[in-house]
Design an enzyme around this catalytic site. Structure first.
Site, mmCIF file in Angstrom:
data_model
loop_
_atom_site.group_PDB
_atom_site.id
_atom_site.type_symbol
_atom_site.label_atom_id
_atom_site.label_comp_id
_atom_site.label_asym_id
_atom_site.label_seq_id
_atom_site.Cartn_x
_atom_site.Cartn_y
_atom_site.Cartn_z
ATOM 1 N NE ARG A 253 -1.270 2.671 2.521
ATOM 2 C CZ ARG A 253 -0.731 3.859 2.779
ATOM 3 N NH1 ARG A 253 -0.743 4.820 1.882
ATOM 4 N NH2 ARG A 253 -0.168 4.104 3.959
ATOM 5 C CG ASP A 254 3.156 4.412 2.954
ATOM 6 O OD1 ASP A 254 2.979 5.275 2.082
ATOM 7 O OD2 ASP A 254 3.614 4.683 4.069
ATOM 8 C CG HIS B 34 3.518 4.767 8.980
ATOM 9 N ND1 HIS B 34 2.969 3.776 8.190
ATOM 10 C CD2 HIS B 34 4.063 5.658 8.118
ATOM 11 C CE1 HIS B 34 3.172 4.067 6.914
ATOM 12 N NE2 HIS B 34 3.840 5.205 6.849
ATOM 13 C CG ASN C 68 6.790 3.240 4.229
ATOM 14 O OD1 ASN C 68 6.030 3.637 5.098
ATOM 15 N ND2 ASN C 68 6.503 3.322 2.937
ATOM 16 C CG HIS D 108 7.913 7.591 5.785
ATOM 17 N ND1 HIS D 108 7.515 8.064 4.571
ATOM 18 C CD2 HIS D 108 6.911 6.783 6.204
ATOM 19 C CE1 HIS D 108 6.323 7.572 4.253
ATOM 20 N NE2 HIS D 108 5.928 6.797 5.242
ATOM 21 C CB CYS E 125 9.555 11.202 0.579
ATOM 22 S SG CYS E 125 8.884 12.642 1.431
HETATM 23 ZN ZN ZN Z 1 4.009 6.140 5.085
#
Ligand code: ZN
Length: 304
Positions: free
Chosen positions: A16-17, A207, A249, A209, A240
């Site tokens: 997803r991310d 979460h 991430n 990064h 990003c």
């Molecule tokens: Zn993220």
């Protein structure tokens, strides 16, 4: 180190991310990646997000991906939604675990979903009651919790107020997202410490990064405060959106590699996760930032 949690729960967010911040890949490749991740021992996978396909074409096939994967009973799959419409799509697709995101920074929230933080929180109150009515759980992700690319630092009091409103409206758990990698260990200790004082029993996910290289240091700071729930992305997949070329991430295999050596169990098979990271790299067609993917585990020896 004796005070660290004995076990942490990891949510794999690469599909997803990660993929949301890469050039679009074919549906079949996404399904292959999730199926590979399902064999690594990871217990949670954020599989897709339900977002506007014209805004984020990378996730336009969320339904097909969700229908196409081989689901494993031992894994909790979840979907992310930015608003009521997306959350309803997730629930209609059969997800019983939904992450809904709101930015602590009003400017970031407006740029992201075209409405202020308060309006999103009003929406989230409706999402929470609908999700619960349909037997689903809902985590509220507070994005830009350690800073915003438009506003700069976001006060801890502001982040706590947003989380507090979500909890008052029934959020099952909270996640703090370091959307652009502005967290440092000192700031993690500050926010998590204040949150824990105010809400000692609320499940908390973090979460991070690795945009500025502090991702795993932030994890360690959080572990020392007893946090036992983290997001990570296979291979460090994803970038990003506010800094072209920057890493996204923290990499799942790097997190597993570090904490397992400290006696913190993850349930993840490191070699299998490195294999999935290599698969992710093939799918994306570029070198991913994970250093453990490059170098292998510290115990890997060279044949004489
Ligand atoms: Zn993220």
């Amino acid at each position: 180190m004796t005070d660290l949690p004995r076990r942490v729960s990891l949510r794999e967010v690469g599909p997803r991310d990660g993929l949301q911040n890469e050039d679009p890949v074919p549906t079949g490749a996404k399904i292959e990646l999730i199926n590979a991740l399902s064999q690594t021992g990871v217990s949670r996978i954020e599989a897709v997000s339900f977002v506007r396909p014209d805004a984020i074409p990378q996730m336009a096939d969320a339904d097909q991906v969700w229908r196409g994967i081989e689901r494993t009973a031992a894994i909790r799959y979840s979907a992310l939604a930015p608003n009521l419409r997306g959350a309803r799509r997730a629930l209609d697709s059969g997800f019983t675990e939904v992450e809904v995101v709101v930015s602590a920074s009003d400017t970031h929230n407006r740029r992201n979903v075209n409405r202020g933080t308060e309006e999103s929180l009003d929406d989230i109150a409706v999402i929470l009651s609908e999700a619960h009515g349909r037997g689903a759980t809902c985590q509220v992700v507070v994005a830009t919790a350690w800073g915003c690319p438009y506003e700069g630092d976001v006060p801890v009091s502001r982040v706590l107020a947003v989380a507090g409103r979500a909890l008052a409206d029934g959020a099952d758990s909270i996640s703090f997202g370091d959307t652009t990698g502005m967290a440092t260990p000192r700031r993690v200790t500050e926010l998590v410490g204040e949150f824990r004082s105010a809400y000692p029993d609320v499940p908390l996910n973090l979460h991070f990064h690795n945009t500025r290289g502090t991702g795993l240091a932030n994890v360690l700071a959080a572990l020392e405060l007893g946090v036992d729930d983290f997001d990570a992305s296979v291979g460090g997949l994803g970038g990003c959106p506010y800094a072209p070329g920057a890493t996204g991430n923290i990499a799942t295999e790097e997190l597993v590699h570090m904490v397992e050596d400290m006696g913190v169990a993850t349930g993840v098979d490191l070699e299998a996760m490195i294999g999935a990271a290599a698969e992710a790299e093939r799918i994306i067609g570029r070198q991913l930032p994970s250093q453990v993917l490059r170098a292998g585990p510290r115990t890997r020896t060279i044949p004489l």
